[in-house]
Design an enzyme around this catalytic site. Structure first.
Site, PDB file in Angstrom:
ATOM      1  N   THR A 224       0.869  -1.242   0.029  1.00  0.00           N
ATOM      2  CA  THR A 224      -0.086  -0.095   0.118  1.00  0.00           C
ATOM      3  C   THR A 224       0.914   1.463  -0.095  1.00  0.00           C
ATOM      4  O   THR A 224       1.952   1.206   0.490  1.00  0.00           O
ATOM      5  CB  THR A 224      -0.936   0.002   1.382  1.00  0.00           C
ATOM      6  OG1 THR A 224      -1.451   1.177   1.434  1.00  0.00           O
ATOM      7  CG2 THR A 224      -0.012  -0.348   2.719  1.00  0.00           C
ATOM      8  N   ASP A 225       0.179   2.456  -0.447  1.00  0.00           N
ATOM      9  CA  ASP A 225       0.881   3.702  -0.461  1.00  0.00           C
ATOM     10  C   ASP A 225       0.933   4.267   0.881  1.00  0.00           C
ATOM     11  O   ASP A 225       1.698   5.203   1.335  1.00  0.00           O
ATOM     12  CB  ASP A 225       0.211   4.620  -1.335  1.00  0.00           C
ATOM     13  CG  ASP A 225      -1.116   4.800  -0.857  1.00  0.00           C
ATOM     14  OD1 ASP A 225      -1.720   4.259  -0.084  1.00  0.00           O
ATOM     15  OD2 ASP A 225      -1.773   5.920  -1.521  1.00  0.00           O
ATOM     16  N   GLU A 226       0.112   3.529   1.814  1.00  0.00           N
ATOM     17  CA  GLU A 226       0.202   4.160   3.221  1.00  0.00           C
ATOM     18  C   GLU A 226       1.721   3.718   4.251  1.00  0.00           C
ATOM     19  O   GLU A 226       1.656   4.476   5.097  1.00  0.00           O
ATOM     20  CB  GLU A 226      -1.137   3.319   3.930  1.00  0.00           C
ATOM     21  CG  GLU A 226      -2.323   3.542   3.270  1.00  0.00           C
ATOM     22  CD  GLU A 226      -3.559   3.490   4.321  1.00  0.00           C
ATOM     23  OE1 GLU A 226      -3.577   3.307   5.378  1.00  0.00           O
ATOM     24  OE2 GLU A 226      -4.601   2.966   3.540  1.00  0.00           O
TER      25      GLU A 226
ATOM     26  N   TYR B 248      -2.264  -0.730  10.987  1.00  0.00           N
ATOM     27  CA  TYR B 248      -2.173  -1.388   9.538  1.00  0.00           C
ATOM     28  C   TYR B 248      -0.948  -1.078   8.751  1.00  0.00           C
ATOM     29  O   TYR B 248      -0.363  -1.984   8.436  1.00  0.00           O
ATOM     30  CB  TYR B 248      -3.433  -0.745   8.873  1.00  0.00           C
ATOM     31  CG  TYR B 248      -3.461  -1.258   7.365  1.00  0.00           C
ATOM     32  CD1 TYR B 248      -3.337  -2.539   7.106  1.00  0.00           C
ATOM     33  CD2 TYR B 248      -3.446  -0.025   6.605  1.00  0.00           C
ATOM     34  CE1 TYR B 248      -3.442  -2.681   5.458  1.00  0.00           C
ATOM     35  CE2 TYR B 248      -3.200  -0.489   5.077  1.00  0.00           C
ATOM     36  CZ  TYR B 248      -3.356  -1.756   4.586  1.00  0.00           C
ATOM     37  OH  TYR B 248      -3.315  -1.998   3.354  1.00  0.00           O
TER      38      TYR B 248
ATOM     39  N   LYS C  82       2.174  -3.262   7.262  1.00  0.00           N
ATOM     40  CA  LYS C  82       2.654  -3.459   5.871  1.00  0.00           C
ATOM     41  C   LYS C  82       3.953  -3.124   5.706  1.00  0.00           C
ATOM     42  O   LYS C  82       4.787  -3.829   4.593  1.00  0.00           O
ATOM     43  CB  LYS C  82       1.530  -2.607   5.039  1.00  0.00           C
ATOM     44  CG  LYS C  82      -0.065  -3.335   4.927  1.00  0.00           C
ATOM     45  CD  LYS C  82       0.010  -4.530   4.481  1.00  0.00           C
ATOM     46  CE  LYS C  82       0.201  -4.684   2.850  1.00  0.00           C
ATOM     47  NZ  LYS C  82      -0.241  -6.109   2.263  1.00  0.00           N
TER      48      LYS C  82
HETATM   49  P1  NAD Z   1      -9.374  -7.616   1.768  1.00  0.00           P
HETATM   50  O1  NAD Z   1      -9.416  -7.332   3.537  1.00  0.00           O
HETATM   51  O2  NAD Z   1     -10.671  -7.359   1.260  1.00  0.00           O
HETATM   52  O3  NAD Z   1      -9.170  -9.232   1.629  1.00  0.00           O
HETATM   53  C1  NAD Z   1      -8.186  -9.851   2.202  1.00  0.00           C
HETATM   54  C2  NAD Z   1      -8.024 -11.342   1.927  1.00  0.00           C
HETATM   55  O4  NAD Z   1      -7.251 -11.795   2.635  1.00  0.00           O
HETATM   56  C3  NAD Z   1      -9.598 -11.974   2.492  1.00  0.00           C
HETATM   57  O5  NAD Z   1     -10.314 -12.670   1.744  1.00  0.00           O
HETATM   58  C4  NAD Z   1      -8.975 -12.352   3.754  1.00  0.00           C
HETATM   59  O6  NAD Z   1      -9.999 -13.746   4.049  1.00  0.00           O
HETATM   60  C5  NAD Z   1      -7.733 -13.023   3.588  1.00  0.00           C
HETATM   61  N1  NAD Z   1      -6.894 -13.409   4.555  1.00  0.00           N
HETATM   62  C6  NAD Z   1      -6.740 -12.678   5.575  1.00  0.00           C
HETATM   63  N2  NAD Z   1      -5.596 -13.217   6.508  1.00  0.00           N
HETATM   64  C7  NAD Z   1      -5.414 -14.063   5.936  1.00  0.00           C
HETATM   65  C8  NAD Z   1      -4.304 -15.163   6.221  1.00  0.00           C
HETATM   66  N3  NAD Z   1      -3.798 -15.117   7.340  1.00  0.00           N
HETATM   67  N4  NAD Z   1      -4.093 -16.313   5.291  1.00  0.00           N
HETATM   68  C9  NAD Z   1      -4.856 -16.231   4.135  1.00  0.00           C
HETATM   69  N5  NAD Z   1      -5.958 -15.422   3.767  1.00  0.00           N
HETATM   70  C10 NAD Z   1      -6.015 -14.371   4.681  1.00  0.00           C
HETATM   71  O7  NAD Z   1      -8.040  -6.617   1.479  1.00  0.00           O
HETATM   72  P2  NAD Z   1      -8.081  -6.062  -0.234  1.00  0.00           P
HETATM   73  O8  NAD Z   1      -8.631  -4.574   0.178  1.00  0.00           O
HETATM   74  O9  NAD Z   1      -8.513  -7.040  -1.038  1.00  0.00           O
HETATM   75  O10 NAD Z   1      -6.529  -6.010  -0.011  1.00  0.00           O
HETATM   76  C11 NAD Z   1      -5.815  -7.049  -0.711  1.00  0.00           C
HETATM   77  C12 NAD Z   1      -4.001  -6.302  -0.541  1.00  0.00           C
HETATM   78  O11 NAD Z   1      -4.024  -5.182  -0.900  1.00  0.00           O
HETATM   79  C13 NAD Z   1      -3.817  -6.304   1.018  1.00  0.00           C
HETATM   80  O12 NAD Z   1      -2.535  -6.799   1.073  1.00  0.00           O
HETATM   81  C14 NAD Z   1      -4.039  -4.616   1.163  1.00  0.00           C
HETATM   82  O13 NAD Z   1      -2.935  -4.289   2.217  1.00  0.00           O
HETATM   83  C15 NAD Z   1      -3.654  -4.242  -0.281  1.00  0.00           C
HETATM   84  N6  NAD Z   1      -3.958  -2.859  -0.406  1.00  0.00           N
HETATM   85  C16 NAD Z   1      -5.338  -2.766  -0.373  1.00  0.00           C
HETATM   86  C17 NAD Z   1      -5.683  -1.521  -0.641  1.00  0.00           C
HETATM   87  C18 NAD Z   1      -7.315  -1.212  -0.685  1.00  0.00           C
HETATM   88  O14 NAD Z   1      -7.740   0.063  -1.212  1.00  0.00           O
HETATM   89  N7  NAD Z   1      -8.163  -2.056  -0.453  1.00  0.00           N
HETATM   90  C19 NAD Z   1      -4.919  -0.392  -1.062  1.00  0.00           C
HETATM   91  C20 NAD Z   1      -3.507  -0.602  -0.970  1.00  0.00           C
HETATM   92  C21 NAD Z   1      -3.150  -1.904  -0.774  1.00  0.00           C
HETATM   93  P1  TYD Z   2     -11.061   3.597   4.150  1.00  0.00           P
HETATM   94  O1  TYD Z   2     -11.744   3.387   2.941  1.00  0.00           O
HETATM   95  O2  TYD Z   2     -11.238   3.183   5.485  1.00  0.00           O
HETATM   96  O3  TYD Z   2      -9.381   3.599   3.404  1.00  0.00           O
HETATM   97  P2  TYD Z   2      -7.921   4.147   4.197  1.00  0.00           P
HETATM   98  O4  TYD Z   2      -8.075   4.326   5.356  1.00  0.00           O
HETATM   99  O5  TYD Z   2      -6.966   2.878   3.948  1.00  0.00           O
HETATM  100  O6  TYD Z   2      -7.557   5.157   3.182  1.00  0.00           O
HETATM  101  O7  TYD Z   2     -10.993   5.445   4.159  1.00  0.00           O
HETATM  102  C1  TYD Z   2     -10.870   6.185   3.179  1.00  0.00           C
HETATM  103  C2  TYD Z   2     -10.806   7.749   3.560  1.00  0.00           C
HETATM  104  O8  TYD Z   2     -12.088   7.844   4.207  1.00  0.00           O
HETATM  105  C3  TYD Z   2      -9.982   7.850   4.895  1.00  0.00           C
HETATM  106  O9  TYD Z   2      -9.634   9.300   4.917  1.00  0.00           O
HETATM  107  C4  TYD Z   2     -10.751   7.709   6.195  1.00  0.00           C
HETATM  108  C5  TYD Z   2     -12.324   8.274   5.467  1.00  0.00           C
HETATM  109  N1  TYD Z   2     -13.383   7.470   5.961  1.00  0.00           N
HETATM  110  C6  TYD Z   2     -14.482   8.435   6.407  1.00  0.00           C
HETATM  111  O10 TYD Z   2     -14.592   9.666   6.410  1.00  0.00           O
HETATM  112  N2  TYD Z   2     -15.878   7.854   6.934  1.00  0.00           N
HETATM  113  C7  TYD Z   2     -15.666   6.403   6.999  1.00  0.00           C
HETATM  114  O11 TYD Z   2     -16.927   5.856   7.504  1.00  0.00           O
HETATM  115  C8  TYD Z   2     -14.940   5.473   6.658  1.00  0.00           C
HETATM  116  C9  TYD Z   2     -14.932   4.125   6.661  1.00  0.00           C
HETATM  117  C10 TYD Z   2     -13.668   6.022   6.089  1.00  0.00           C
END
Ligand code: NAD
Ligand code: TYD
Length: 352
Positions: free
Chosen positions: A133-135, A159, A163
């Site tokens: 992630t960019d975070e 989180y 990561k």
């Molecule tokens: P998500 O939470 O929707 O899905 C995570 C999946 O991993 C789930 O299906 C869960 O059951 C599985 N999982 C959790 N723990 C596990 C374990 N110990 N063994 C096997 N499976 C396990 O997450 P996502 O949004 O699909 O994100 C996927 C990846 O992308 C993550 O690594 C996250 O850090 C990264 N990422 C997500 C975002 C975003 O905006 N969603 C942005 C940047 C990076």
């Molecule tokens: P989120 O979808 O939780 O992603 P991340 O924290 O990984 O960026 O949140 C996106 C942005 O929206 C973040 O600045 C937090 C804000 N947010 C709200 O303002 N209200 C909400 O109920 C949620 C879930 C997030």
């Protein structure tokens, strides 16, 4: 075969569906623990697909991972499995440390042992793609340049810290053992099959259910939104052509303040699903207490990926968000399946 972890989650699920929609691609072994965020309904269309093998299990389970690698001999691993929600990491971080750090460590070690035993071209082509992630780069001010791959790591939430730790392990496995890795750091994704604890799906579903649309703090925090289909295409490029040991930022070139994202969703819903009383969904917007340690701004400079591998996102925010809202309107059965008791418990813990 390729081994995908976390392929029942939001991005992993989209990636598996995308990958298997191309008939010439290899099959997928999909290892997922099915936490609250894992959802087999996302993969329902693959039920009878012999190219998809779903395995319910933990990336931290050494025996299971070693067995899967030995049995299926994948030519690549794409690691999506993670605990991914910042707000949950604030309530309790143990699972973030277990999966994101210890689980990734276990996966790396099992994969390294497996790779050590490979020979010839199988060893040469193997790669471990870590999705991050960019975070990890921390927070930007309004005038800072967007994150590049050389920004220092300054994670601010449990989180992002977990990561960041996993990224460091992946990097070290390359430099110490010559283990073939690539890492991608992407911005906030949105699109179909997104669990409605994150801002965009939460806002859509709350709007449709007549509930408040919670905006943390002043709503001026900025995220750089990436349509999930674009993220999947970027991962395919990097998996195919990325240079080993490198990291690539993936972003949508779509910086938006949270309040504007939610207002855009309201405007699309006003058009596609107007309220009977003629009011706007905007009236449901409610400002709530801010998230502790809330990062002000994320922005990705994805020019390395464009320069070196020729990738650019296809969707603008306007096209991607419209597709997303329509998807949620068209898929009530999937939504019914995720809005379970445990999801309701989370909402009351977080928002009451
Ligand atoms: P998500 O939470 O929707 O899905 C995570 C999946 O991993 C789930 O299906 C869960 O059951 C599985 N999982 C959790 N723990 C596990 C374990 N110990 N063994 C096997 N499976 C396990 O997450 P996502 O949004 O699909 O994100 C996927 C990846 O992308 C993550 O690594 C996250 O850090 C990264 N990422 C997500 C975002 C975003 O905006 N969603 C942005 C940047 C990076
Ligand atoms: P989120 O979808 O939780 O992603 P991340 O924290 O990984 O960026 O949140 C996106 C942005 O929206 C973040 O600045 C937090 C804000 N947010 C709200 O303002 N209200 C909400 O109920 C949620 C879930 C997030």
């Amino acid at each position: 075969m390729i081994l995908v972890t976390g392929g029942a989650g939001f991005i992993g699920g989209n990636f598996v569906l995308d990958w298997l929609s191309v008939p010439s691609n290899e099959g997928v072994i999909n290892l997922d623990k099915l936490t609250y965020a894992g959802n087999l309904a996302t993969l329902a269309s693959l039920k009878d697909d012999p190219h998809h093998i779903f395995v319910h299990g933990d990336i931290g389970d050494k025996e299971l991972v070693a067995k899967l690698l030995k049995e299926h001999q994948p030519r690549a691993i794409v690691n999506f499995a993670a605990e991914s929600h910042v707000d949950r990491s604030i309530h309790g971080s143990a699972e973030f440390v277990n999966t994101n750090i210890v689980g990734t460590f276990n996966l790396l070690e099992c994969a390294r042992e497996y790779w050590n035993e490979l020979d010839g071209s199988a060893k040469k082509v193997f790669r471990f793609h870590h999705v991050s992630t960019d975070e990890v780069y921390g927070s930007l001010s309004a005038t800072d340049s967007a994150f590049t791959e050389t920004n220092s790591y300054e994670p601010n939430s449990p989180y992002s810290a977990s990561k960041a730790a996993s990224d460091h392990l992946v990097r070290a496995w390359f430099h110490t053992y010559g283990f073939p890795v690539v890492t991608t750091n992407c911005s906030n994704n949105y699109g179909p099959y997104h669990f409605p604890e994150k801002l965009i799906p939460l806002a859509i579903l709350n709007a449709l259910n007549g509930k408040p649309l919670p905006i943390y703090g002043d709503g001026q925090q900025i995220r750089d939104w990436l349509y999930v289909g674009d993220h999947c295409s970027a991962i395919r490029e990097v998996l195919d052509k990325g240079k080993l040991g490198e990291t690539y930022n993936i972003g949508g070139w779509n910086e938006k303040a949270n309040i504007d994202v939610v207002k855009t969703i309201c405007a699309i819903l006003d058009e596609l699903k107007p309220l009977a009383d003629g009011k706007s969904y905007v009236d449901q917007i409610t400002y709530v207490k801010d998230r502790p340690g809330h990062d002000r701004r994320y922005a990705i400079d994805a020019s390395k990926l464009e320069r070196e591998l020729g990738w650019r996102p296809f969707e603008t925010f306007d096209t991607g968000i419209r597709k997303t809202v329509k998807w949620y309107l068209d898929n009530p059965v999937w939504i019914e399946g995720v809005v379970s008791g445990s999801y309701r418990d989370w909402l009351s813990k977080q928002y009451n």
